[in-house]
Design an enzyme around this catalytic site. Structure first.
Site, mmCIF file in Angstrom:
data_model
loop_
_atom_site.group_PDB
_atom_site.id
_atom_site.type_symbol
_atom_site.label_atom_id
_atom_site.label_comp_id
_atom_site.label_asym_id
_atom_site.label_seq_id
_atom_site.Cartn_x
_atom_site.Cartn_y
_atom_site.Cartn_z
ATOM 1 N N LEU A 102 0.834 -1.198 0.000
ATOM 2 C CA LEU A 102 0.000 0.000 0.000
ATOM 3 C C LEU A 102 0.866 1.244 0.000
ATOM 4 O O LEU A 102 1.931 1.263 0.600
ATOM 5 C CB LEU A 102 -0.862 0.020 1.263
ATOM 6 C CG LEU A 102 -1.926 -1.061 1.382
ATOM 7 C CD1 LEU A 102 -2.489 -1.097 2.788
ATOM 8 C CD2 LEU A 102 -3.044 -0.796 0.387
ATOM 9 N N LYS A 137 -4.696 -0.997 10.346
ATOM 10 C CA LYS A 137 -3.615 -1.654 9.606
ATOM 11 C C LYS A 137 -2.872 -2.527 10.612
ATOM 12 O O LYS A 137 -2.170 -2.025 11.492
ATOM 13 C CB LYS A 137 -2.686 -0.616 8.980
ATOM 14 C CG LYS A 137 -1.606 -1.255 8.124
ATOM 15 C CD LYS A 137 -0.876 -0.207 7.307
ATOM 16 C CE LYS A 137 0.063 -0.835 6.306
ATOM 17 N NZ LYS A 137 1.165 -1.563 6.916
ATOM 18 N N GLU A 195 -3.962 -10.926 7.592
ATOM 19 C CA GLU A 195 -2.772 -10.739 8.400
ATOM 20 C C GLU A 195 -2.714 -11.752 9.539
ATOM 21 O O GLU A 195 -3.680 -11.914 10.277
ATOM 22 C CB GLU A 195 -2.808 -9.307 8.964
ATOM 23 C CG GLU A 195 -1.470 -8.750 9.305
ATOM 24 C CD GLU A 195 -0.767 -8.107 8.103
ATOM 25 O OE1 GLU A 195 -1.284 -8.208 6.966
ATOM 26 O OE2 GLU A 195 0.313 -7.519 8.319
ATOM 27 N N CYS A 440 38.928 6.880 3.096
ATOM 28 C CA CYS A 440 37.949 5.795 3.203
ATOM 29 C C CYS A 440 38.463 4.767 4.212
ATOM 30 O O CYS A 440 39.649 4.443 4.208
ATOM 31 C CB CYS A 440 37.754 5.131 1.844
ATOM 32 S SG CYS A 440 36.578 3.766 1.896
HETATM 33 S S1 IVH Z 1 -4.963 -4.396 2.068
HETATM 34 C C1 IVH Z 1 -3.338 -4.406 -2.404
HETATM 35 N N1 IVH Z 1 -5.659 -4.145 4.569
HETATM 36 O O1 IVH Z 1 -0.138 -3.806 4.957
HETATM 37 C C2 IVH Z 1 -3.059 -4.265 -0.964
HETATM 38 N N2 IVH Z 1 -3.375 -4.561 4.106
HETATM 39 O O2 IVH Z 1 1.559 -2.053 3.213
HETATM 40 C C3 IVH Z 1 -3.795 -5.238 -0.106
HETATM 41 N N3 IVH Z 1 -1.985 -4.776 6.104
HETATM 42 O O3 IVH Z 1 1.141 -6.191 2.770
HETATM 43 C C4 IVH Z 1 -3.537 -5.045 1.324
HETATM 44 N N4 IVH Z 1 -3.585 -4.472 7.576
HETATM 45 O O4 IVH Z 1 0.400 -6.983 5.079
HETATM 46 C C5 IVH Z 1 -4.651 -4.355 3.725
HETATM 47 N N5 IVH Z 1 -6.465 -3.945 6.745
HETATM 48 C C6 IVH Z 1 -5.454 -4.153 5.900
HETATM 49 C C7 IVH Z 1 -4.140 -4.376 6.355
HETATM 50 C C8 IVH Z 1 -3.129 -4.572 5.419
HETATM 51 C C9 IVH Z 1 -2.290 -4.704 7.403
HETATM 52 C C10 IVH Z 1 -0.619 -4.969 5.569
HETATM 53 C C11 IVH Z 1 -0.485 -6.054 4.544
HETATM 54 C C12 IVH Z 1 0.155 -5.398 3.341
HETATM 55 C C13 IVH Z 1 0.713 -4.161 3.928
HETATM 56 C C14 IVH Z 1 0.746 -3.083 2.880
#
Ligand code: IVH
Length: 718
Positions: A102, A137, A195, A440
């Site tokens: 993201l 998140k 997750e 260096c």
């Molecule tokens: S959506 C296309 N939703 O954040 C992206 N990700 O920086 C789909 N993550 O790799 C991910 N909570 O491990 C999504 N509610 C949430 C999330 C989440 C944690 C993590 C996930 C992803 C990372 C992206």
């Protein structure tokens, strides 16, 4: 193999926690020798003198001392040796749909802009409501669970997004992951993503158990979840409570809902746990209020979160918005502000990077920041230490950083910790001003230079002038070469590369692939910590990587400013190694047409072009590349979709479009395998012209390019 216990093992019984640094150092060295002797008797001489349990005790204590005093670790440490901890890798799994990440928002303004971009892209008026699914998140590990006919078939980690590790057996021990989906209308193929995490309470309990047993102490719940999942023995994973929140999906044969929130509700029905704080928000204000509310709850939540995620609720809009490189346009992670701590700066050391750039690293009195123990901090460059910002403006007026200073450090998400301020009141009298080295630290002791950026300004970073002769730079390049996102060779990580480099068995990337042929002389299996099996495995792992995707290959070359995304852009732009290589040689010679062609590629600009030119100008680099390409097969970049009527064509948009924005039109064209260019030339296949088209239309007519109205275009692409 039985081990007799005739000889008594001497262990110093002082608990590891109470050892002084001096005692620890002595015992660590003693244990190292002792363990090595046992290994030799056990593996090579078949005459062990201690029982397995006694041996394990020694290992545990050794590891515990090292965990408490990480500075003791040297190149000779047992924890650095291949075969010492025979980490049999997990099987690799290719994701049917890549697992992406993201984009981040930090300030409220970033969220305003995110929503603005969406409105523009979808051509929505200011008063058209947009619903978002807002969710915490979770700071854990993302996981992809594949169900076929409703039954769990594979569970894979994210890995590099394209390929992860098969952890199915371990995942089956999680209570919140159903083995069999509930409900009647289960699609034949369904990949549920979410997750895996460990609660804060379970993390603390686990660490207590680990400490009592002298095992690894985890820095935070995320690491402990990762460590627990990567166990080779699933009963160990089963003994560590892990949770799972479902929040996304990969391949799915039939869609059961047409909104994000509908999907989440459906996941619940299938038997998954979804995050109870998830909420629909209808405006920027509601999103920001959600962020504030969750931030207030953060400390009380039983699991770690590092922000919130906003996703467009309508799935048809998600699809139209699509992706930019590796992140979706339809979602963003709004992070929480960085966490800070106060500590003392004990020393400053210089690290020499792959391109010779110096990074001063601050050695801190270890301190916990947001659940992680921080001991090192990047001090960026000489100016930063002096308190001057990148633009020459004062950064910390009158507060330069001195050795002995009390400093405020901060960690923002995954970002490396930084010093944000100096506490002058606490500056000791003997605090030492730092003198940036003139030579260096590498064995060549070359003079330090500060070069020029592509735009002709003096660089902030000092660098070693040794270029290709500098062993520090060579090893850094080899490290990048074998790293996960480049060649990713199992059993050939940073530590092993260092060992092989220091022994001059691998001096440059191509040497990795000739190891097997040279092994008659090298006899790796006779090395401490290696055996015939580990050497065989290593060669097999190397052979497995003799075929490599073009983007990874370009990235692995270590050209300055060519990171993963740029590697991908170049790979897609040229399609094959031959084409990229030929073009780069021309660029290096200053061929204007070749430069203009590179410049026309998406995401490529002057800095990258200058770096590619500089790289291929050097005969040394050309030699490395030539020797390397003889050893490997470089696969062409993903071909543009050939089943679309515009695959491989070049299209230019001009004038006003009515049904979609210019950005969306370009993105659609690219998704269908066409190249969206900015200007018309004889290579253009179509010009899509809306009302108000001007010079581009005239240009198209001149070159005999086919001109389409927006409607004709939409009909063409179906
Ligand atoms: S959506 C296309 N939703 O954040 C992206 N990700 O920086 C789909 N993550 O790799 C991910 N909570 O491990 C999504 N509610 C949430 C999330 C989440 C944690 C993590 C996930 C992803 C990372 C992206």
């Amino acid at each position: 193999m039985a081990k007799s216990s005739k000889s008594k093992v001497k262990t110093d019984k002082t608990p590891v926690d109470l050892l002084t640094a001096k005692q620890a150092k002595e015992e660590y060295a003693r244990l190292q020798i002792e363990i090595q002797q046992h290994d030799k008797r056990y593996y090579q001489q078949d005459r062990p003198t201690v029982s397995d349990a006694e041996y394990d005790e020694l290992r545990k204590r050794y590891n515990a001392i090292e965990a408490r005093f990480p500075d003791l670790r040297t190149f000779e440490s047992l924890t650095m040796k291949v075969g010492a901890a025979p980490a049999r890798g997990f099987k690799k799994v290719r994701h049917a749909v890549p697992m992406l990440s993201l984009d981040n928002a930090f300030a409220e303004q970033d969220v305003v802009e995110f929503v603005g971009r969406i409105r523009r892209f979808l051509k929505l008026s200011e008063d058209e409501p947009i619903a978002f699914s807002a969710e915490p998140k979770i700071d854990g590990l993302s996981m992809s669970l594949r169900y076929e006919g409703g039954e769990l078939i594979t569970a894979a980690t994210r890995g590099d997004g394209a390929e992860g590790e098969d952890v199915t057996t371990n995942i089956r021990t999680l209570k919140q992951v159903p083995q069999q989906l509930k409900g009647k209308h289960i699609p034949p193929v369904l990949e549920v993503r979410g997750e895996v995490y460990m609660t804060k309470a379970d993390f603390l309990k686990l660490n207590e158990r680990q400490k009592a047993a002298g095992d690894t102490i985890f820095a935070n719940p995320r690491n402990s979840a990762a460590g627990s999942l990567r166990q080779k023995d699933p009963t160990v994973t089963a003994s560590r409570p892990l949770g799972f929140f479902a929040y996304a999906w990969g391949e799915i044969s039939e869609m059961p809902a047409d909104t994000q929130s509908g999907m989440i509700a459906w996941f619940e029905k299938c038997g998954f746990t979804t995050n109870p704080l998830t909420k629909i928000c209808n405006s920027v204000e509601e999103l920001l209020a959600f962020h504030r509310k969750i931030e207030l709850q953060r400390a009380r939540l039983d699991y770690d979160i590092d922000g919130v995620v906003y996703k467009i609720d309508r799935l048809d809009w998600q699809e139209r918005l699509g992706f930019v490189s590796r992140t979706p346009r339809w979602a963003i992670a709004h992070k929480f502000p960085a966490e800070r701590a106060v500590t003392v700066l004990n020393d400053i050391e210089i690290q020499v990077g792959r391109t010779g750039a110096f990074t001063p690293v601050g050695k801190l009195e270890p301190v916990g920041v947001g659940g992680v123990i921080v001991q090192n901090v990047s001090l960026h460059n000489e100016d930063y230490i002096k308190g001057i910002g990148g633009d020459g403006e004062p950064l910390r007026e009158g507060r330069d950083i001195r050795i002995g200073d009390t400093v405020i450090i901060q960690r923002a998400g995954d970002v490396i910790p930084q010093v944000v301020d100096v506490v002058l009141d606490k500056r000791p009298k003997d605090a030492k001003e730092y003198r940036f080295p003139k030579k260096c630290p590498c064995p060549l002791h070359t003079d330090v230079v500060r070069g020029e950026t592509a735009t002709g300004e003096e660089e902030a970073r000092a660098r070693c002038s040794g270029e290709f002769a500098c062993p520090y730079q060579k090893i850094e390049h080899l490290r990048l070469f074998v790293s996960r996102r480049a060649f990713d060779i199992e059993g050939l990580g940073e530590k092993q590369i260092q060992l092989f480099f220091e022994n001059e068995w691998i001096k440059e990337p191509g040497d990795i692939f000739t190891l097997r042929a040279r092994n008659n002389k090298l006899k790796l299996e006779e090395l401490e910590g290696y055996g015939e099996t580990s050497v065989r495995n290593l060669f097999a792992a190397i052979d497995e990587r003799r075929e490599i995707a073009l983007d990874r290959f370009i990235y692995a070359l270590g050209i300055r400013h060519v990171g993963e995304t740029t590697g991908l852009a170049l790979a897609r732009g040229y399609g094959s190694w031959q084409a990229f290589h030929d073009a780069s040689l021309k660029v290096a010679k200053g061929d204007e047409e070749a430069i203009a062609e590179m410049d026309a590629l998406d995401q490529i600009g002057d800095t990258v072009i200058a770096a590619v030119a500089a790289y291929f100008k050097e005969s040394h680099n050309r030699g490395i590349v030539e020797r390397l390409t003889k050893q490997v097969t470089i696969l062409d970049a993903e071909k543009p979709k050939t089943d679309s009527p515009i695959a491989g064509k070049t299209v230019v948009f001009t004038g006003a479009l009515e049904k979609m924005t210019r950005d969306e039109a370009k993105a659609t064209a690219e998704r269908l395998g066409a190249k969206a260019a900015g200007s018309v030339s004889k290579k253009t296949d179509f010009l899509v012209a809306g009302p108000g088209a001007g010079s581009k239309l005239a240009e198209a007519k001149k070159h005999g390019v086919q001109v389409l109205t927006e409607d004709e275009w939409l009909k063409l692409i179906g």
